[in-house]
Design a protein around this motif. Structure first.
Motif, mmCIF file in Angstrom:
data_model
loop_
_atom_site.group_PDB
_atom_site.id
_atom_site.type_symbol
_atom_site.label_atom_id
_atom_site.label_comp_id
_atom_site.label_asym_id
_atom_site.label_seq_id
_atom_site.Cartn_x
_atom_site.Cartn_y
_atom_site.Cartn_z
ATOM 1 N N GLN A 1 0.832 -1.206 0.000
ATOM 2 C CA GLN A 1 0.000 0.000 0.000
ATOM 3 C C GLN A 1 0.868 1.258 0.000
ATOM 4 O O GLN A 1 0.600 2.209 -0.723
ATOM 5 N N ARG A 2 1.906 1.266 0.800
ATOM 6 C CA ARG A 2 2.790 2.443 0.865
ATOM 7 C C ARG A 2 3.508 2.672 -0.461
ATOM 8 O O ARG A 2 3.705 3.810 -0.880
ATOM 9 N N GLU A 3 3.898 1.591 -1.107
ATOM 10 C CA GLU A 3 4.546 1.730 -2.414
ATOM 11 C C GLU A 3 3.560 2.301 -3.434
ATOM 12 O O GLU A 3 3.924 3.158 -4.242
ATOM 13 N N LEU A 4 2.321 1.849 -3.389
ATOM 14 C CA LEU A 4 1.306 2.405 -4.289
ATOM 15 C C LEU A 4 1.041 3.873 -3.964
ATOM 16 O O LEU A 4 0.869 4.692 -4.872
ATOM 17 N N ASP A 5 0.998 4.210 -2.675
ATOM 18 C CA ASP A 5 0.808 5.609 -2.279
ATOM 19 C C ASP A 5 1.921 6.483 -2.859
ATOM 20 O O ASP A 5 1.665 7.585 -3.343
ATOM 21 N N ALA A 6 3.153 5.995 -2.810
ATOM 22 C CA ALA A 6 4.287 6.744 -3.347
ATOM 23 C C ALA A 6 4.148 6.954 -4.854
ATOM 24 O O ALA A 6 4.643 7.937 -5.398
ATOM 25 N N ALA B 1 -3.910 3.781 -5.785
ATOM 26 C CA ALA B 1 -4.505 3.051 -4.669
ATOM 27 C C ALA B 1 -5.253 1.842 -5.214
ATOM 28 O O ALA B 1 -5.956 1.951 -6.214
ATOM 29 N N PRO B 2 -5.104 0.700 -4.545
ATOM 30 C CA PRO B 2 -5.891 -0.447 -4.982
ATOM 31 C C PRO B 2 -7.322 -0.306 -4.482
ATOM 32 O O PRO B 2 -7.599 0.459 -3.558
ATOM 33 N N SER B 3 -8.205 -1.030 -5.097
ATOM 34 C CA SER B 3 -9.559 -1.104 -4.556
ATOM 35 C C SER B 3 -9.737 -2.519 -4.019
ATOM 36 O O SER B 3 -9.007 -3.433 -4.394
ATOM 37 N N TRP B 4 -10.678 -2.665 -3.125
ATOM 38 C CA TRP B 4 -10.961 -3.975 -2.541
ATOM 39 C C TRP B 4 -12.245 -4.509 -3.137
ATOM 40 O O TRP B 4 -13.267 -3.827 -3.130
ATOM 41 N N GLN B 5 -12.194 -5.725 -3.641
ATOM 42 C CA GLN B 5 -13.408 -6.392 -4.101
ATOM 43 C C GLN B 5 -14.168 -6.891 -2.883
ATOM 44 O O GLN B 5 -15.371 -6.715 -2.780
ATOM 45 N N SER B 6 -13.442 -7.518 -1.963
ATOM 46 C CA SER B 6 -14.035 -7.988 -0.712
ATOM 47 C C SER B 6 -12.920 -8.379 0.248
ATOM 48 O O SER B 6 -11.771 -8.519 -0.144
ATOM 49 N N ALA B 7 -13.305 -8.548 1.503
ATOM 50 C CA ALA B 7 -12.360 -8.985 2.532
ATOM 51 C C ALA B 7 -13.113 -9.883 3.505
ATOM 52 O O ALA B 7 -14.213 -9.544 3.935
ATOM 53 N N SER B 8 -12.526 -11.020 3.830
ATOM 54 C CA SER B 8 -13.176 -11.947 4.755
ATOM 55 C C SER B 8 -13.232 -11.341 6.151
ATOM 56 O O SER B 8 -12.503 -10.395 6.477
ATOM 57 N N THR B 9 -14.076 -11.912 6.979
ATOM 58 C CA THR B 9 -14.185 -11.464 8.366
ATOM 59 C C THR B 9 -12.856 -11.644 9.085
ATOM 60 O O THR B 9 -12.428 -10.766 9.843
ATOM 61 N N VAL B 10 -12.180 -12.758 8.837
ATOM 62 C CA VAL B 10 -10.880 -13.026 9.470
ATOM 63 C C VAL B 10 -9.877 -11.933 9.105
ATOM 64 O O VAL B 10 -9.179 -11.393 9.972
ATOM 65 N N LEU B 11 -9.808 -11.595 7.837
ATOM 66 C CA LEU B 11 -8.878 -10.571 7.377
ATOM 67 C C LEU B 11 -9.235 -9.203 7.959
ATOM 68 O O LEU B 11 -8.371 -8.479 8.459
ATOM 69 N N THR B 12 -10.502 -8.872 7.929
ATOM 70 C CA THR B 12 -10.952 -7.576 8.444
ATOM 71 C C THR B 12 -10.689 -7.453 9.939
ATOM 72 O O THR B 12 -10.189 -6.422 10.406
ATOM 73 N N GLU B 13 -11.005 -8.504 10.696
ATOM 74 C CA GLU B 13 -10.789 -8.457 12.145
ATOM 75 C C GLU B 13 -9.307 -8.349 12.488
ATOM 76 O O GLU B 13 -8.929 -7.608 13.400
ATOM 77 N N ALA B 14 -8.465 -9.065 11.768
ATOM 78 C CA ALA B 14 -7.018 -8.990 12.020
ATOM 79 C C ALA B 14 -6.505 -7.578 11.742
ATOM 80 O O ALA B 14 -5.713 -7.029 12.518
ATOM 81 N N THR C 1 -6.943 -1.024 9.178
ATOM 82 C CA THR C 1 -8.019 -0.959 8.177
ATOM 83 C C THR C 1 -7.944 0.319 7.346
ATOM 84 O O THR C 1 -8.153 0.276 6.134
ATOM 85 N N GLN C 2 -7.630 1.440 7.968
ATOM 86 C CA GLN C 2 -7.520 2.684 7.197
ATOM 87 C C GLN C 2 -6.245 2.712 6.370
ATOM 88 O O GLN C 2 -6.253 3.155 5.226
ATOM 89 N N THR C 3 -5.154 2.240 6.944
ATOM 90 C CA THR C 3 -3.889 2.203 6.209
ATOM 91 C C THR C 3 -4.028 1.367 4.945
ATOM 92 O O THR C 3 -3.519 1.737 3.886
ATOM 93 N N LEU C 4 -4.739 0.245 5.066
ATOM 94 C CA LEU C 4 -4.927 -0.650 3.924
ATOM 95 C C LEU C 4 -6.124 -0.261 3.062
ATOM 96 O O LEU C 4 -6.405 -0.922 2.068
ATOM 97 N N LYS C 5 -6.818 0.796 3.475
ATOM 98 C CA LYS C 5 -7.993 1.282 2.731
ATOM 99 C C LYS C 5 -9.002 0.162 2.492
ATOM 100 O O LYS C 5 -9.547 -0.006 1.405
#
Length: 126
Positions: free
Chosen positions: A86-91, A95-108, A115-119
């Motif tokens: 994400q930081r490399e893309l910011d530079a 920015a990538p977009s998210w199609q979806s994220a599992s509950t496990v991924l989101t909770e971690a 969550t904000q850093t990874l947008k």
């Protein structure tokens, strides 16, 4: 999707009344399709050498979509890999977009405050 537009070749018409009219040429507008990166179900760093290479290769694409729907296991190191990506893309002012994220991924990501850093998308309410 690629569209078409018409462009006049050369000069002619009102700007130069004595010149012959140039034929219209159709030019296809090229729009690159987004690259979708599907995060694996076991998204722990020990198993991610191949995915790390996919992230590196993806840096050259203009449109990137992350799909984390299949993630069942994730560790901090794998999330750090996404942060670096994400930081490399910011530079590069992308920015990538998210199609979806599992509950496990989101909770971690939430536990680590990423969550904000990874947008990441907001979790879906049940």
């Amino acid at each position: 999707m690629a569209g078409k537009r018409t462009r006049q070749k050369g000069q002619g018409g009102a700007a130069n009344p004595g010149a012959p009219e140039a034929p219209a040429v159709e030019v296809a507008d090229e729009v690159a399709a987004p690259l979708t990166l599907a995060l694996p179900a076991d998204f722990r760093i020990a198993a991610q050498a191949a995915f790390k290479q996919q992230l590196i290769d993806a840096l050259d694409h203009d449109a990137i979509v992350l799909d984390g729907a299949a993630v069942e296991r994730v560790d901090t190191a794998a999330l750090q890999l996404l942060v670096v990506f994400q930081r490399e893309l910011d530079a590069r002012q992308r920015a990538p977009s998210w199609q979806s994220a599992s509950t496990v991924l989101t909770e971690a990501a939430e536990v680590l405050g990423l969550t904000q850093t990874l947008k990441m998308p907001a979790p879906e309410l049940a």
